[in-house]
Structure formats: C-alpha cells, structure tokens
Design a protein around this motif. Structure first.
Motif, PDB file in Angstrom:
ATOM      1  N   ALA A  17       0.842  -1.122   0.003  1.00 46.88           N
ATOM      2  CA  ALA A  17       0.047  -0.018   0.079  1.00 46.88           C
ATOM      3  C   ALA A  17       0.801   1.197   0.111  1.00 46.88           C
ATOM      4  N   ALA A  18       2.100   1.306   0.823  1.00 42.53           N
ATOM      5  CA  ALA A  18       2.872   2.397   0.718  1.00 42.53           C
ATOM      6  C   ALA A  18       3.321   2.497  -0.537  1.00 42.53           C
ATOM      7  N   LEU A  19       3.894   1.468  -1.246  1.00 47.95           N
ATOM      8  CA  LEU A  19       4.731   1.758  -2.609  1.00 47.95           C
ATOM      9  C   LEU A  19       3.358   2.232  -3.588  1.00 47.95           C
ATOM     10  N   PHE A  20       2.324   1.546  -3.543  1.00 47.43           N
ATOM     11  CA  PHE A  20       1.276   2.089  -4.470  1.00 47.43           C
ATOM     12  C   PHE A  20       0.867   3.448  -4.318  1.00 47.43           C
ATOM     13  N   VAL A  21       0.570   3.842  -3.045  1.00 46.65           N
ATOM     14  CA  VAL A  21       0.221   5.471  -2.869  1.00 46.65           C
ATOM     15  C   VAL A  21       1.417   5.991  -3.259  1.00 46.65           C
ATOM     16  N   ALA A  22       2.338   5.777  -2.748  1.00 49.72           N
ATOM     17  CA  ALA A  22       3.694   6.699  -3.018  1.00 49.72           C
ATOM     18  C   ALA A  22       3.775   6.998  -4.674  1.00 49.72           C
ATOM     19  N   ALA A  23       3.800   5.882  -5.464  1.00 45.03           N
ATOM     20  CA  ALA A  23       3.933   5.910  -6.776  1.00 45.03           C
ATOM     21  C   ALA A  23       2.845   6.305  -7.452  1.00 45.03           C
ATOM     22  N   THR A  24       1.723   6.357  -6.999  1.00 45.83           N
ATOM     23  CA  THR A  24       0.352   6.853  -7.762  1.00 45.83           C
ATOM     24  C   THR A  24       0.402   8.355  -7.375  1.00 45.83           C
ATOM     25  N   LEU A  25       0.719   8.903  -6.257  1.00 42.02           N
ATOM     26  CA  LEU A  25       0.709  10.181  -6.048  1.00 42.02           C
ATOM     27  C   LEU A  25       1.855  11.023  -6.695  1.00 42.02           C
ATOM     28  N   THR A  26       2.817  10.389  -6.826  1.00 42.37           N
ATOM     29  CA  THR A  26       4.250  11.019  -7.175  1.00 42.37           C
ATOM     30  C   THR A  26       4.160  11.080  -8.668  1.00 42.37           C
ATOM     31  N   PRO A  50      19.445   3.716 -14.084  1.00 40.72           N
ATOM     32  CA  PRO A  50      18.518   3.766 -14.843  1.00 40.72           C
ATOM     33  C   PRO A  50      17.259   4.023 -14.148  1.00 40.72           C
ATOM     34  N   TRP A  51      16.232   4.738 -14.922  1.00 38.62           N
ATOM     35  CA  TRP A  51      14.896   5.139 -14.308  1.00 38.62           C
ATOM     36  C   TRP A  51      13.963   4.889 -15.477  1.00 38.62           C
ATOM     37  N   ALA A  52      13.136   4.185 -15.090  1.00 42.42           N
ATOM     38  CA  ALA A  52      12.029   3.722 -15.891  1.00 42.42           C
ATOM     39  C   ALA A  52      11.313   4.546 -16.844  1.00 42.42           C
ATOM     40  N   PRO A  53      10.859   5.925 -16.290  1.00 44.97           N
ATOM     41  CA  PRO A  53      10.048   6.750 -17.101  1.00 44.97           C
ATOM     42  C   PRO A  53      10.999   7.182 -18.328  1.00 44.97           C
ATOM     43  N   ALA A  54      12.342   7.036 -18.021  1.00 46.25           N
ATOM     44  CA  ALA A  54      13.109   7.259 -19.493  1.00 46.25           C
ATOM     45  C   ALA A  54      12.812   6.509 -20.513  1.00 46.25           C
ATOM     46  N   TRP A  55      12.297   5.340 -20.196  1.00 51.59           N
ATOM     47  CA  TRP A  55      11.980   4.223 -21.311  1.00 51.59           C
ATOM     48  C   TRP A  55      10.369   4.164 -21.580  1.00 51.59           C
ATOM     49  N   PHE A  56       9.549   4.156 -20.427  1.00 54.56           N
ATOM     50  CA  PHE A  56       8.307   3.990 -20.606  1.00 54.56           C
ATOM     51  C   PHE A  56       7.381   5.295 -20.386  1.00 54.56           C
ATOM     52  N   GLY A  57       7.972   6.451 -19.951  1.00 55.29           N
ATOM     53  CA  GLY A  57       7.313   7.637 -19.623  1.00 55.29           C
ATOM     54  C   GLY A  57       6.608   7.561 -18.251  1.00 55.29           C
ATOM     55  N   MET A  58       6.020   8.652 -17.851  1.00 53.74           N
ATOM     56  CA  MET A  58       5.576   8.712 -16.497  1.00 53.74           C
ATOM     57  C   MET A  58       4.376   7.894 -16.335  1.00 53.74           C
ATOM     58  N   ALA A  59       3.454   7.841 -17.097  1.00 49.62           N
ATOM     59  CA  ALA A  59       2.297   7.176 -16.997  1.00 49.62           C
ATOM     60  C   ALA A  59       2.432   5.566 -17.347  1.00 49.62           C
ATOM     61  N   GLY A  60       3.348   5.349 -18.222  1.00 44.35           N
ATOM     62  CA  GLY A  60       3.648   3.817 -18.622  1.00 44.35           C
ATOM     63  C   GLY A  60       4.384   3.324 -17.369  1.00 44.35           C
ATOM     64  N   LEU A 113       4.156   4.098 -14.170  1.00 40.04           N
ATOM     65  CA  LEU A 113       2.936   4.092 -13.263  1.00 40.04           C
ATOM     66  C   LEU A 113       2.079   2.729 -13.491  1.00 40.04           C
ATOM     67  N   ALA A 114       1.767   2.616 -14.728  1.00 37.88           N
ATOM     68  CA  ALA A 114       0.844   1.626 -15.234  1.00 37.88           C
ATOM     69  C   ALA A 114       1.349   0.066 -14.769  1.00 37.88           C
ATOM     70  N   LEU A 115       2.833   0.083 -15.331  1.00 44.18           N
ATOM     71  CA  LEU A 115       3.755  -1.088 -15.032  1.00 44.18           C
ATOM     72  C   LEU A 115       3.852  -1.541 -13.595  1.00 44.18           C
ATOM     73  N   GLN A 116       4.126  -0.467 -12.829  1.00 45.30           N
ATOM     74  CA  GLN A 116       4.547  -0.687 -11.532  1.00 45.30           C
ATOM     75  C   GLN A 116       3.002  -1.125 -10.746  1.00 45.30           C
ATOM     76  N   THR A 117       2.052  -0.502 -11.153  1.00 44.84           N
ATOM     77  CA  THR A 117       0.629  -0.703 -10.637  1.00 44.84           C
ATOM     78  C   THR A 117       0.438  -2.144 -10.861  1.00 44.84           C
ATOM     79  N   LEU A 118       0.452  -2.689 -12.100  1.00 40.29           N
ATOM     80  CA  LEU A 118       0.381  -4.144 -12.492  1.00 40.29           C
ATOM     81  C   LEU A 118       1.215  -4.931 -11.456  1.00 40.29           C
ATOM     82  N   LEU A 119       2.422  -4.639 -11.446  1.00 41.63           N
ATOM     83  CA  LEU A 119       3.311  -5.645 -10.567  1.00 41.63           C
ATOM     84  C   LEU A 119       2.663  -5.629  -9.103  1.00 41.63           C
ATOM     85  N   LEU A 120       2.481  -4.336  -8.585  1.00 44.78           N
ATOM     86  CA  LEU A 120       1.989  -4.289  -7.083  1.00 44.78           C
ATOM     87  C   LEU A 120       0.506  -5.225  -7.089  1.00 44.78           C
TER      88      LEU A 120
END
Length: 400
Positions: free
Chosen positions: A85-94, A182-192, A194-201
């Motif tokens: 929940a902490a990871l999801f809320v932090a990533a979603t809001l940020t 390495p920073w994932a948004p450099a490859w997938f964008g911010m929204a992408g 967030l979507a990938l991390q949300t699916l994983l979580l």
C-alpha cells in the motif's frame, strides 16, 4: 521483592493529555521554525512530516522483518500488504502528479546508481535487520516507545555509517562512481511506468490476498479507541506513509532518516582522520543523497528526526504502549552486530527502506526495487537460518 514506583507503572496506561502536550509542543516548534526561516517549507514542513511519519510507524508497527516473519510463521500477509500500500500510494501520487503536470522529478529525487554492490548491500541490510530485530526506523520508533534496546542498535548503526564513510573512496572508485542510474520513465514515460508498477503491485497483492488478516469482530469501538489505542491496520499506516513520501517530493525533499546520519558520520570520520576531506559524490549528492562536510546544525534532516521521535512518543503515550524496557547482555551484543551491518549497508546503498526503496519506487527508480528485493531476500534467508524463538516467535503487544 521489588516493586516499581507508581508513576513508572502508570506509564503503561493511555495518556491522551500527555500525547496532546507532545504534539502541541511539536506544533509550536513548527511555528517557531516558520517564523525563524520565513518559510514553512524550509524546516517546519520537515518537522511536521517527521511527526506524521513517527505516528504512522508507531500506530501501524510497520517493520519489514515483522512482515516477512508474520508471513512465514503465521501465514499473515497484513504487514506485507501494508508495504505494498505504501509503494502504491507513493508511486500513484508522485508519478501521477508528474505525469499530469508534465514535470520532471526534483533534483534530489531518489534515483540511485545501480552497481554490483547494491544487491549485496540490500542483502546485508536484510541480515542486519533480522539480527537487530528491525531496521533504523524501527529502532527509532522503539526508542520513542521507551525500549532501551534501541540505544545500542542505533549507536552501532552510527558506527556502521562511520565505517561506510571510511571505505567510501574505495566504494566510489569500484562501484558507485561510474554506475548508471536507470530510471523507468526514461523508457516508458511517467504514465507507462505508473501503469507497469501498478500491475506489478496488484499481482503481488493478489498472490498475498489469501493470507490477508481476518477482522476480529469484538464489538463496536469508538473512533478515539481505534485511532489512539488499538493498532492501525498495516494498510492504513502504509497508505499514510506512501502519501507522506509523495508530499515530501512535492515539498522538494524526499522523505528519509539516513541523510543526517551520513552527514554527521562524515564529519566524525573526517575529524578522526578516518576519511579524507574530499569525498566525491557526497558533496554534490549522488542518488538523491548528499552528505556535505559541515558542522552539526538544526537542518531539515535533523528536525525530521526529532519530529519522528515526537510522533512515535506521542502515539505510544496515547495508546498506552510507552514503557521502559531493558535488555540482556546477549540482546545488546546482537543489537551491536546487527546495527553495524545496518549502518554499513545503508551507507553503501545510499538509503534504507523508506528513503531508498519506497521513495525510489515512487519515482520509478530501478535502484529502489533492487534494494527492496535484495533486503527481503536477506530477511527471509536470516529468518530461515535462525529459528530461535527470539527471532521467530510473535510477541503480542502490551495491553492498553
């Protein structure tokens, strides 16, 4: 037969007025810092964030060691779901805010270098967490609850930071200095991202859902009792922690308790001649962590530590969980060993669970995931290898 003084016994009862006094003092201190700085976001916001951080950790009793122990021993995934929940809320809001505003992360975002020492440091951090019965934030919470066993653990952790500063020239030259970030948004964008991390979580939560804690129906309770006395559900404390991480990014200062430890450790190591004056990476900041060589001062990183202690202390008073508790010689020795491992590994990894893992995942940094996974592997390994009752048994919280 010896008896404890009456006031000593009463410390174990809920003290709402005492808790209110502590929080009022913290609020007045925040007002004073705002007036002194001419800006709430300078140091006062760090103090408030620290108080909320301490309350959330104490009420939810969050601990990654406990999370994995509960799953292994009790088949209870409540604490792990709290961290998700902490990871999801932090990533979603940020990430969500950055995507909506088409903005870039703050300059000191926790996007750390990924090098061969990072998973090793995470694994050692996990081992040290089990030996010491918790990480840095857990022992600071325990200190706010009156547990004296946190003292040798925290002192040893600081010595571990000094050791990490001492070997920093080697660490920088052979691992961190030329490592990519390495920073994932450099490859997938911010929204992408967030979507990938949300699916994983979501997938991890689905795998753990069958082990979710069951609500005990013991009758209706008042809101004050649920908020101040009974432990919070881990998901609620985790969600609040994630929101706090996101809010700290909005304020321009990623949440964590490690930066000032590293700064003071550097000053101490330099004064003792254990480290050179010039340490590459620490002055300008690396992976969102800077530890400049400066005298001790009441900085943002210092006030967040005091705020955390005040929040944990107030929450412990309100719930009746503040009580002085000593420790045996063996427990003290284990705290020293575990604390040393925690300090060295956190300095090498440039953070711990909150600053490196949760704050890193919040901005899509690969370093955050690597540290979190390797620390979890270290914790599970240590719990499996050492099955003494002190490590694996579940001790019920003291009665209110």
């Amino acid at each position: 037969m010896t008896t404890r003084p009456l006031f000593w016994k009463r410390l174990g009862h809920p003290h709402r007025l005492g808790a209110a006094a502590v929080l009022l003092a913290a609020a007045l201190a925040a007002v004073g810092l705002t007036v002194a700085d001419g800006d709430f976001l300078a140091r006062a916001s760090s103090l408030v964030a620290g108080v909320v951080f301490g309350v959330a950790l104490q009420r939810g009793e969050l601990s990654l060691v406990r999370a994995w122990r509960d799953l292994i021993v009790l088949k209870d995934a409540g604490q792990l779901l709290g961290f998700l929940a902490a990871l999801f809320v932090a990533a979603t809001l940020t990430l969500g805010t950055l995507a909506a505003l088409a903005a870039v992360p703050p300059a000191d975002a926790r996007i750390g270098p990924v090098h061969w020492l990072l998973p090793i440091a995470g694994f050692v951090f996990g081992i040290g967490s089990v030996i010491a019965r918790g990480g840095v934030m857990v022992h600071m919470r325990r200190l706010g609850e009156g547990s004296l066993v946190a003292v040798p653990a925290l002192l040893a952790t600081f010595v571990g930071f000094v050791a990490g500063i001492t070997i920093w020239p080697w660490t920088w030259a052979h691992a961190i200095g030329n490592a990519p970030t390495p920073w994932a948004p450099a490859w997938f964008g911010m929204a992408g991202t967030l979507a990938l991390q949300t699916l994983l979580l979501a997938a991890l939560a689905a795998a753990l859902w069958r082990y979710r804690p069951r609500d005990d129906d013991d009758g209706p309770k008042s809101f004050l009792r649920r908020a101040l006395i009974d432990p919070w559900p881990a998901w609620a404390a985790g969600g609040l922690l994630g929101a706090l991480v996101a809010a700290s990014y909005a304020a321009g200062e990623p949440l964590g308790l490690i930066a000032e430890c590293a700064t003071i450790a550097r000053w101490f190591a330099t004064a003792l001649g254990l480290a050179p004056v010039d340490l590459p990476g620490l002055d300008e900041g690396v992976g969102g962590l800077s530890a400049p060589l400066e005298a001790f001062g009441v900085t943002q990183h210092v006030v967040i530590l005091f705020g955390f202690m005040a929040g944990a202390f107030a929450a412990a008073l309100a719930s009746g969980r503040f009580r002085f508790a000593g420790f045996t010689l063996r427990e003290g020795a284990e705290m020293v060993v575990g604390g040393l491992l925690l300090g060295v590994s956190a300095m090498t990894a440039l953070g711990a669970i909150t600053g490196e893992a949760i704050a890193g995942v919040a901005v899509g940094a690969l370093s955050g995931w690597i540290f979190l996974i390797s620390a979890s592997v270290g914790i599970v390994t240590a719990l499996k290898l050492d099955r003494r009752s002190a490590m694996m048994s579940v001790v019920p919280p003291p009665s209110a």
